[in-house]
Design a protein around this motif. Structure first.
Motif, PDB file in Angstrom:
ATOM      1  N   LYS A 271      -2.707   5.790   4.591  1.00 48.19           N
ATOM      2  CA  LYS A 271      -1.307   5.920   5.009  1.00 48.19           C
ATOM      3  C   LYS A 271      -0.345   5.989   3.815  1.00 48.19           C
ATOM      4  N   PHE A 272      -0.882   5.877   2.606  1.00 49.17           N
ATOM      5  CA  PHE A 272      -0.037   5.952   1.412  1.00 49.17           C
ATOM      6  C   PHE A 272       0.450   7.384   1.215  1.00 49.17           C
ATOM      7  N   LEU A 273       1.648   7.500   0.681  1.00 47.77           N
ATOM      8  CA  LEU A 273       2.192   8.803   0.311  1.00 47.77           C
ATOM      9  C   LEU A 273       1.421   9.345  -0.898  1.00 47.77           C
ATOM     10  N   PRO A 274       1.478  10.660  -1.116  1.00 47.80           N
ATOM     11  CA  PRO A 274       0.826  11.211  -2.320  1.00 47.80           C
ATOM     12  C   PRO A 274       1.430  10.614  -3.593  1.00 47.80           C
TER      13      PRO A 274
ATOM     14  N   VAL B  99      -2.254   1.291  -8.542  1.00 49.25           N
ATOM     15  CA  VAL B  99      -2.297   1.326  -7.083  1.00 49.25           C
ATOM     16  C   VAL B  99      -2.948   0.037  -6.598  1.00 49.25           C
ATOM     17  N   ARG B 100      -2.254  -0.691  -5.731  1.00 49.24           N
ATOM     18  CA  ARG B 100      -2.749  -1.956  -5.194  1.00 49.24           C
ATOM     19  C   ARG B 100      -2.858  -1.850  -3.670  1.00 49.24           C
ATOM     20  N   PRO B 101      -3.940  -1.253  -3.150  1.00 45.35           N
ATOM     21  CA  PRO B 101      -4.067  -1.090  -1.700  1.00 45.35           C
ATOM     22  C   PRO B 101      -4.049  -2.419  -0.947  1.00 45.35           C
ATOM     23  N   GLU B 102      -4.637  -3.461  -1.555  1.00 48.99           N
ATOM     24  CA  GLU B 102      -4.688  -4.758  -0.867  1.00 48.99           C
ATOM     25  C   GLU B 102      -3.311  -5.382  -0.692  1.00 48.99           C
ATOM     26  N   LYS B 103      -2.339  -4.920  -1.473  1.00 55.73           N
ATOM     27  CA  LYS B 103      -0.954  -5.401  -1.363  1.00 55.73           C
ATOM     28  C   LYS B 103      -0.040  -4.347  -0.723  1.00 55.73           C
ATOM     29  N   GLY B 104      -0.556  -3.127  -0.580  1.00 60.22           N
ATOM     30  CA  GLY B 104       0.246  -2.060   0.019  1.00 60.22           C
ATOM     31  C   GLY B 104       1.296  -1.482  -0.904  1.00 60.22           C
ATOM     32  N   ILE B 105       1.091  -1.631  -2.215  1.00 60.58           N
ATOM     33  CA  ILE B 105       2.103  -1.173  -3.162  1.00 60.58           C
ATOM     34  C   ILE B 105       1.509  -0.298  -4.255  1.00 60.58           C
ATOM     35  N   VAL B 106       2.413   0.363  -4.973  1.00 58.65           N
ATOM     36  CA  VAL B 106       2.069   1.118  -6.176  1.00 58.65           C
ATOM     37  C   VAL B 106       3.071   0.715  -7.248  1.00 58.65           C
TER      38      VAL B 106
ATOM     39  N   ALA C 274       3.219   3.257   1.443  1.00 59.29           N
ATOM     40  CA  ALA C 274       3.287   4.087   2.653  1.00 59.29           C
ATOM     41  C   ALA C 274       4.654   4.727   2.852  1.00 59.29           C
ATOM     42  N   THR C 275       5.719   4.036   2.504  1.00 58.11           N
ATOM     43  CA  THR C 275       7.067   4.555   2.758  1.00 58.11           C
ATOM     44  C   THR C 275       7.742   5.121   1.513  1.00 58.11           C
ATOM     45  N   GLY C 276       7.286   4.685   0.337  1.00 61.66           N
ATOM     46  CA  GLY C 276       7.942   5.099  -0.903  1.00 61.66           C
ATOM     47  C   GLY C 276       9.212   4.340  -1.187  1.00 61.66           C
ATOM     48  N   ASN C 277       9.511   3.340  -0.359  1.00 65.81           N
ATOM     49  CA  ASN C 277      10.721   2.542  -0.555  1.00 65.81           C
ATOM     50  C   ASN C 277      10.576   1.616  -1.761  1.00 65.81           C
ATOM     51  N   LEU C 278      11.694   1.361  -2.395  1.00 66.36           N
ATOM     52  CA  LEU C 278      11.727   0.469  -3.550  1.00 66.36           C
ATOM     53  C   LEU C 278      11.545  -0.976  -3.094  1.00 66.36           C
ATOM     54  N   LEU C 279      10.584  -1.654  -3.702  1.00 67.63           N
ATOM     55  CA  LEU C 279      10.387  -3.081  -3.438  1.00 67.63           C
ATOM     56  C   LEU C 279      10.981  -3.927  -4.554  1.00 67.63           C
TER      57      LEU C 279
END
Length: 186
Positions: free
Chosen positions: A64-67, A96-103, A119-124
């Protein structure tokens, strides 16, 4: 005094002089290496002060991650806006940290980290990676960074000198401890 004992005493005096002279000359460098090594050792336990805490994204499903190229564009745009600058920003690393859902994105021209929801590309989060500055001080590459040496020549020379100095300290320090014991035995 026997000839062997005189020889041992002379060797100990030489080692003491080398140890003392080298120690006085390199004290600041050894102190910096010790302090920065300590800080790097505790960076993940610093409450986000040394190394930014890793945020949590909306999903851990990598499908579900964006490219990556879309995420990279977002990260660069967010950082340019944050720093209020117009020059192009070059990516250094992508984590890339899939287990955390972030990049996570780090950059060549500064010490900031941008964390995006994969997944959303939103800034965390955008935060300063003090650990990267500390690491560059620790290994001497801070000089290469500020002088623009791409080859890392200063880091190489610094590493060689400090490694040889540490070996010299170990050998002379051991002999300063062991030599007198041998002399007392003979």
């Amino acid at each position: 005094m026997s000839e062997k004992r005189k020889s041992q005493a002379k060797l100990i005096r030489i080692f003491r002089k080398v140890h003392r002279t080298t120690g006085a000359f390199l004290f600041v460098f050894f102190f910096l290496i010790a302090v920065t090594g300590f800080l790097l050792g505790i960076k993940k336990h610093s409450g986000g002060v040394i190394l930014p805490d890793t945020k949590i994204g909306s999903t851990t499903q990598l499908t579900k991650f964006l490219p990556i190229d879309s995420l990279q564009k977002n990260a660069s745009r967010f950082l340019v806006d944050f720093l209020n600058q117009t020059k192009k920003i070059e990516i250094d690393r992508i984590d890339v940290r899939p287990e955390k859902g972030i990049v996570k994105f780090t950059f060549k021209s500064n010490f900031y980290e941008v964390q995006l929801d994969g997944a959303t590309g939103n800034l965390l989060q955008i935060d300063l990676r003090r650990s990267d500055v500390i690491e560059k001080i620790h290994d001497g590459s801070i000089v290469d960074y500020y002088l623009g040496f791409q080859s890392g020549v200063f880091k190489l020379i610094y590493t060689i000198i400090m490694s040889l100095a540490l070996m010299l300290f170990t050998i002379t320090g051991f002999w300063l401890w062991y030599g007198p014991k041998q002399m007392r035995k003979s």
